[in-house]
Design an enzyme around this catalytic site. Sequence first.
Site, PDB file in Angstrom:
ATOM      1  N   ILE A  12       0.844  -1.196   0.000  1.00  0.00           N
ATOM      2  CA  ILE A  12       0.000   0.000   0.000  1.00  0.00           C
ATOM      3  C   ILE A  12       0.884   1.254   0.000  1.00  0.00           C
ATOM      4  O   ILE A  12       0.639   2.209  -0.741  1.00  0.00           O
ATOM      5  CB  ILE A  12      -0.958   0.007   1.217  1.00  0.00           C
ATOM      6  N   ILE A  52      11.063   1.301  12.885  1.00  0.00           N
ATOM      7  CA  ILE A  52      10.299   2.305  13.662  1.00  0.00           C
ATOM      8  C   ILE A  52      10.447   2.111  15.170  1.00  0.00           C
ATOM      9  O   ILE A  52      10.127   3.017  15.933  1.00  0.00           O
ATOM     10  CB  ILE A  52       8.794   2.339  13.283  1.00  0.00           C
ATOM     11  N   ALA A  74       4.197  -1.879   9.687  1.00  0.00           N
ATOM     12  CA  ALA A  74       3.593  -2.754  10.701  1.00  0.00           C
ATOM     13  C   ALA A  74       4.050  -4.183  10.509  1.00  0.00           C
ATOM     14  O   ALA A  74       4.536  -4.565   9.436  1.00  0.00           O
ATOM     15  CB  ALA A  74       2.068  -2.701  10.587  1.00  0.00           C
ATOM     16  N   TYR A 140      -3.049  -9.694  16.155  1.00  0.00           N
ATOM     17  CA  TYR A 140      -2.862  -8.599  15.183  1.00  0.00           C
ATOM     18  C   TYR A 140      -3.964  -7.538  15.340  1.00  0.00           C
ATOM     19  O   TYR A 140      -3.692  -6.335  15.361  1.00  0.00           O
ATOM     20  CB  TYR A 140      -2.853  -9.180  13.762  1.00  0.00           C
ATOM     21  N   GLY A 274     -11.133 -20.368  12.444  1.00  0.00           N
ATOM     22  CA  GLY A 274     -10.917 -18.970  12.861  1.00  0.00           C
ATOM     23  C   GLY A 274     -11.219 -17.951  11.778  1.00  0.00           C
ATOM     24  O   GLY A 274     -11.256 -16.754  12.051  1.00  0.00           O
TER      25      GLY A 274
HETATM   26  N1  LIG Z   1      -3.211  -5.200   2.832  1.00  0.00           N
HETATM   27  C1  LIG Z   1      -4.363  -5.171   3.497  1.00  0.00           C
HETATM   28  O1  LIG Z   1      -5.379  -5.764   3.082  1.00  0.00           O
HETATM   29  C2  LIG Z   1      -4.470  -4.395   4.786  1.00  0.00           C
HETATM   30  C3  LIG Z   1      -5.705  -4.396   5.466  1.00  0.00           C
HETATM   31  C4  LIG Z   1      -5.818  -3.697   6.663  1.00  0.00           C
HETATM   32  C5  LIG Z   1      -4.735  -2.983   7.146  1.00  0.00           C
HETATM   33  N2  LIG Z   1      -3.543  -3.010   6.486  1.00  0.00           N
HETATM   34  C6  LIG Z   1      -2.420  -2.236   7.061  1.00  0.00           C
HETATM   35  O2  LIG Z   1      -1.870  -1.398   6.058  1.00  0.00           O
HETATM   36  C7  LIG Z   1      -0.470  -1.224   6.284  1.00  0.00           C
HETATM   37  C8  LIG Z   1       0.313  -1.575   5.026  1.00  0.00           C
HETATM   38  O3  LIG Z   1       0.072  -2.941   4.722  1.00  0.00           O
HETATM   39  P1  LIG Z   1       0.606  -3.636   3.388  1.00  0.00           P
HETATM   40  O4  LIG Z   1      -0.423  -4.605   2.978  1.00  0.00           O
HETATM   41  O5  LIG Z   1       1.074  -2.598   2.424  1.00  0.00           O
HETATM   42  O6  LIG Z   1       1.837  -4.484   3.976  1.00  0.00           O
HETATM   43  P2  LIG Z   1       3.369  -4.566   3.515  1.00  0.00           P
HETATM   44  O7  LIG Z   1       3.991  -5.668   4.298  1.00  0.00           O
HETATM   45  O8  LIG Z   1       3.445  -4.638   2.027  1.00  0.00           O
HETATM   46  O9  LIG Z   1       3.943  -3.171   3.990  1.00  0.00           O
HETATM   47  C9  LIG Z   1       4.402  -2.929   5.311  1.00  0.00           C
HETATM   48  C10 LIG Z   1       5.720  -2.188   5.219  1.00  0.00           C
HETATM   49  O10 LIG Z   1       6.163  -1.884   6.542  1.00  0.00           O
HETATM   50  C11 LIG Z   1       7.565  -2.144   6.633  1.00  0.00           C
HETATM   51  N3  LIG Z   1       7.870  -2.458   8.038  1.00  0.00           N
HETATM   52  C12 LIG Z   1       7.457  -3.522   8.769  1.00  0.00           C
HETATM   53  N4  LIG Z   1       7.967  -3.455  10.022  1.00  0.00           N
HETATM   54  C13 LIG Z   1       8.697  -2.322  10.080  1.00  0.00           C
HETATM   55  C14 LIG Z   1       9.454  -1.691  11.107  1.00  0.00           C
HETATM   56  N5  LIG Z   1       9.570  -2.236  12.329  1.00  0.00           N
HETATM   57  N6  LIG Z   1      10.091  -0.534  10.821  1.00  0.00           N
HETATM   58  C15 LIG Z   1       9.983   0.033   9.584  1.00  0.00           C
HETATM   59  N7  LIG Z   1       9.286  -0.514   8.574  1.00  0.00           N
HETATM   60  C16 LIG Z   1       8.646  -1.665   8.823  1.00  0.00           C
HETATM   61  C17 LIG Z   1       7.794  -3.341   5.719  1.00  0.00           C
HETATM   62  O11 LIG Z   1       9.144  -3.458   5.290  1.00  0.00           O
HETATM   63  C18 LIG Z   1       6.838  -3.017   4.561  1.00  0.00           C
HETATM   64  O12 LIG Z   1       7.481  -2.259   3.564  1.00  0.00           O
HETATM   65  C19 LIG Z   1      -0.134  -2.097   7.490  1.00  0.00           C
HETATM   66  O13 LIG Z   1      -0.145  -1.292   8.640  1.00  0.00           O
HETATM   67  C20 LIG Z   1      -1.273  -3.102   7.531  1.00  0.00           C
HETATM   68  O14 LIG Z   1      -1.460  -3.600   8.834  1.00  0.00           O
HETATM   69  C21 LIG Z   1      -3.378  -3.687   5.315  1.00  0.00           C
END
Ligand SMILES: NC(=O)c1ccc[n+]([C@@H]2O[C@H](COP(=O)([O-])OP(=O)(O)OC[C@H]3O[C@@H](n4cnc5c(N)ncnc54)[C@H](O)[C@@H]3O)[C@@H](O)[C@H]2O)c1
Length: 313
Positions: A12, A52, A74, A140, A274
């Site tokens: 995202i 982070i 995250a 989570y 689940g």
């Molecule tokens: N994809 C979905 O359907 C969805 C749904 C609900 C919420 N989200 C939330 O949206 C956000 C983005 O999700 P995504 O699907 O793009 O996931 P993703 O894994 O592609 O992106 C997460 C990014 O965070 C970085 N990251 C993880 N831990 C880190 C840390 N400790 N320090 C710095 N960077 C760190 C990772 O390297 C990665 O680039 C997340 O917070 C996720 O929980 C996603």
Amino acid sequence: MRVLVTGGAGFIGSNLVHALLSGGHEVTVIDDFSGGSMANIHPAAGLRRIDITAPELAAAVLAVRPEVVIHLAAQVSVAVSIEDPEFDRRVNVGGTRAVAKAAVDAGARRVLFASSAAVYGEPHELPLTEGSPASPAVPYGCSKLAAEGELAELLRPAGVDFACLRFANVYGPRQKAEGEGGVVAQFASRMALGTAPVIYGTGSQTRDFIFVADVVGACIRAAEFEGTLALPGENGPAYNISTGRETTVSMLAEGLRVAMRYAGEIEHVDPRPGDVEASLLSPEKAASVFGWRAAVELQTGLQGTAAWFLSQR
Ligand SMILES: NC(=O)c1ccc[n+]([C@@H]2O[C@H](COP(=O)([O-])OP(=O)(O)OC[C@H]3O[C@@H](n4cnc5c(N)ncnc54)[C@H](O)[C@@H]3O)[C@@H](O)[C@H]2O)c1
């Protein structure tokens, strides 16, 4: 606008960074690349490779002096959160607290947080609204809900506006199929290789699938909004980011089959314990407060997703 995007190397985040840059904003990414990829980083974005939860975060955010922080970094895996809930909390709660503190110290005017439909747990009413009970079923979801609380505790007294954007099931280009990538990415990557996608159970379970460009649009609209997003009250800063449309996993697989021109089988295996049977989130609050609504039809989004997965073969 000067925008800091944590998690900007991920699915995202990278789509968001590209759109922010196209809109003329100045963007810096903070990412530790634990899940993201260097190939996702736009050359015009500033980049700090930082965890982070690490002490150097505060100085890095201060150096950027962002007006808006969009916090997407995250621990994103439900399975990892069950295996290692402490790690999940450290990144999702501790990390969010650190990002919020750094945003206050750097003088940011707004923080947008990527929360999740997982905060609701097993729904007792559909569609879910921001006032529906938050009763997460997995660590989570608990850590995302706790992170929302951390933001309220730190940002309200500091006068920094914020919103907890509860994303539904996001899909689109750059989503990873490995690990716990979304169901669309898993189906698409298998279909691209001519392998049967696997549906757990009958496929009658429903989700609110939202195309990543719509989620990106919501983040940008919220970032640019001139009013207040953190409304008073417990559910004030929470916003569902969803389509308000329910799609069965079978319908999704059929739509993707058309988009991918896949002629093979679709496999069914036992349901996963689940798994939530139905999910649907009302997007009305985001529409009425900051004027955002999802605009991409499912088949159009699947078409865009299919084109990307086919180009990756
Ligand atoms: N994809 C979905 O359907 C969805 C749904 C609900 C919420 N989200 C939330 O949206 C956000 C983005 O999700 P995504 O699907 O793009 O996931 P993703 O894994 O592609 O992106 C997460 C990014 O965070 C970085 N990251 C993880 N831990 C880190 C840390 N400790 N320090 C710095 N960077 C760190 C990772 O390297 C990665 O680039 C997340 O917070 C996720 O929980 C996603």
